[in-house]
Scaffold this motif. Structure first.
Motif, PDB file in Angstrom:
ATOM      1  N   VAL A 130       0.848  -1.203   0.000  1.00 40.73           N
ATOM      2  CA  VAL A 130       0.000   0.000   0.000  1.00 40.73           C
ATOM      3  C   VAL A 130       0.879   1.247   0.000  1.00 40.73           C
ATOM      4  O   VAL A 130       0.640   2.191  -0.762  1.00 40.73           O
ATOM      5  CB  VAL A 130      -0.984  -0.006   1.202  1.00 40.73           C
ATOM      6  CG1 VAL A 130      -1.620   1.363   1.413  1.00 40.73           C
ATOM      7  CG2 VAL A 130      -2.058  -1.069   0.997  1.00 40.73           C
ATOM      8  N   ALA A 131       1.923   1.254   0.824  1.00 42.10           N
ATOM      9  CA  ALA A 131       2.835   2.405   0.871  1.00 42.10           C
ATOM     10  C   ALA A 131       3.498   2.627  -0.487  1.00 42.10           C
ATOM     11  O   ALA A 131       3.623   3.770  -0.946  1.00 42.10           O
ATOM     12  CB  ALA A 131       3.893   2.202   1.959  1.00 42.10           C
ATOM     13  N   GLU A 153       0.980   4.163  -2.801  1.00 44.73           N
ATOM     14  CA  GLU A 153       0.792   5.587  -2.497  1.00 44.73           C
ATOM     15  C   GLU A 153       1.929   6.418  -3.081  1.00 44.73           C
ATOM     16  O   GLU A 153       1.697   7.496  -3.632  1.00 44.73           O
ATOM     17  CB  GLU A 153       0.691   5.804  -0.987  1.00 44.73           C
ATOM     18  CG  GLU A 153      -0.598   5.273  -0.395  1.00 44.73           C
ATOM     19  CD  GLU A 153      -0.623   5.311   1.120  1.00 44.73           C
ATOM     20  OE1 GLU A 153      -1.732   5.423   1.662  1.00 44.73           O
ATOM     21  OE2 GLU A 153       0.445   5.225   1.769  1.00 44.73           O
ATOM     22  N   GLU A 178      -6.844   6.010  -2.704  1.00 44.51           N
ATOM     23  CA  GLU A 178      -7.458   4.927  -1.920  1.00 44.51           C
ATOM     24  C   GLU A 178      -8.323   4.018  -2.787  1.00 44.51           C
ATOM     25  O   GLU A 178      -8.327   2.802  -2.602  1.00 44.51           O
ATOM     26  CB  GLU A 178      -8.288   5.479  -0.759  1.00 44.51           C
ATOM     27  CG  GLU A 178      -8.804   4.355   0.123  1.00 44.51           C
ATOM     28  CD  GLU A 178      -9.563   4.802   1.344  1.00 44.51           C
ATOM     29  OE1 GLU A 178     -10.413   4.024   1.801  1.00 44.51           O
ATOM     30  OE2 GLU A 178      -9.310   5.910   1.848  1.00 44.51           O
ATOM     31  N   ARG A 207      -7.120   0.650   4.702  1.00 46.59           N
ATOM     32  CA  ARG A 207      -7.008   1.611   5.820  1.00 46.59           C
ATOM     33  C   ARG A 207      -6.374   0.957   7.044  1.00 46.59           C
ATOM     34  O   ARG A 207      -5.647   1.618   7.787  1.00 46.59           O
ATOM     35  CB  ARG A 207      -8.393   2.171   6.152  1.00 46.59           C
ATOM     36  CG  ARG A 207      -8.833   3.228   5.147  1.00 46.59           C
ATOM     37  CD  ARG A 207     -10.058   3.951   5.623  1.00 46.59           C
ATOM     38  NE  ARG A 207     -11.142   2.994   5.783  1.00 46.59           N
ATOM     39  CZ  ARG A 207     -12.284   3.026   5.101  1.00 46.59           C
ATOM     40  NH1 ARG A 207     -12.509   3.968   4.234  1.00 46.59           N
ATOM     41  NH2 ARG A 207     -13.193   2.114   5.281  1.00 46.59           N
ATOM     42  N   GLN A 210      -2.547   1.108   6.608  1.00 48.23           N
ATOM     43  CA  GLN A 210      -1.911   2.400   6.334  1.00 48.23           C
ATOM     44  C   GLN A 210      -1.269   2.961   7.581  1.00 48.23           C
ATOM     45  O   GLN A 210      -1.659   2.750   8.671  1.00 48.23           O
ATOM     46  CB  GLN A 210      -2.926   3.406   5.787  1.00 48.23           C
ATOM     47  CG  GLN A 210      -3.247   3.144   4.344  1.00 48.23           C
ATOM     48  CD  GLN A 210      -4.276   4.117   3.783  1.00 48.23           C
ATOM     49  OE1 GLN A 210      -5.255   4.437   4.438  1.00 48.23           O
ATOM     50  NE2 GLN A 210      -4.052   4.558   2.565  1.00 48.23           N
TER      51      GLN A 210
END
Length: 105
Positions: free
Chosen positions: A43-44, A47, A53, A102, A105
């Motif tokens: 996820v990082a 991003e 999202e 979420r 994160q």
């Protein structure tokens, strides 16, 4: 153009999952904490690549679809996620994917 990028990214996710060795899968899925750490790292990276999202959730949904179809849960938490995934409709699965993103994160 964004739709093409999403499709390309999701295709890459599928390729990575299929080409991942059994040892690496076992390592990642052996404990829920390790799985969360792995997902959090991905996820990082997403991003950093500018994914929002919604894109991250779609990718997480693709991963969850693959895991539900091809991998046996290796702990209670994964079993619960698999059961929730199986009983959910596509909208509910997408919401669960958002929650997973979420969570890490």
């Amino acid at each position: 153009m964004e739709t093409n990028n999403n499709a390309a990214n999701q295709g890459k996710v599928e390729e990575q999952l299929q080409s991942m060795g059994e040892g690496k899968k076992d390592e990642i899925l052996s404990s829920f904490e390790t799985f969360k750490s792995y997902l959090g790292d991905k996820v990082a990276k997403g991003e950093k690549l500018g994914m929002g999202e919604e894109q991250l959730a779609k990718t997480a949904q693709k991963v969850a679809d693959y895991l539900a179809a091809h991998e046996e849960p290796r702990n209670r938490e994964e079993k619960l996620l698999q059961e929730l995934w199986k009983v959910g409709n596509e909208e509910e699965q997408h919401k669960l994917a958002h929650m997973l993103v979420r969570m890490v994160q």
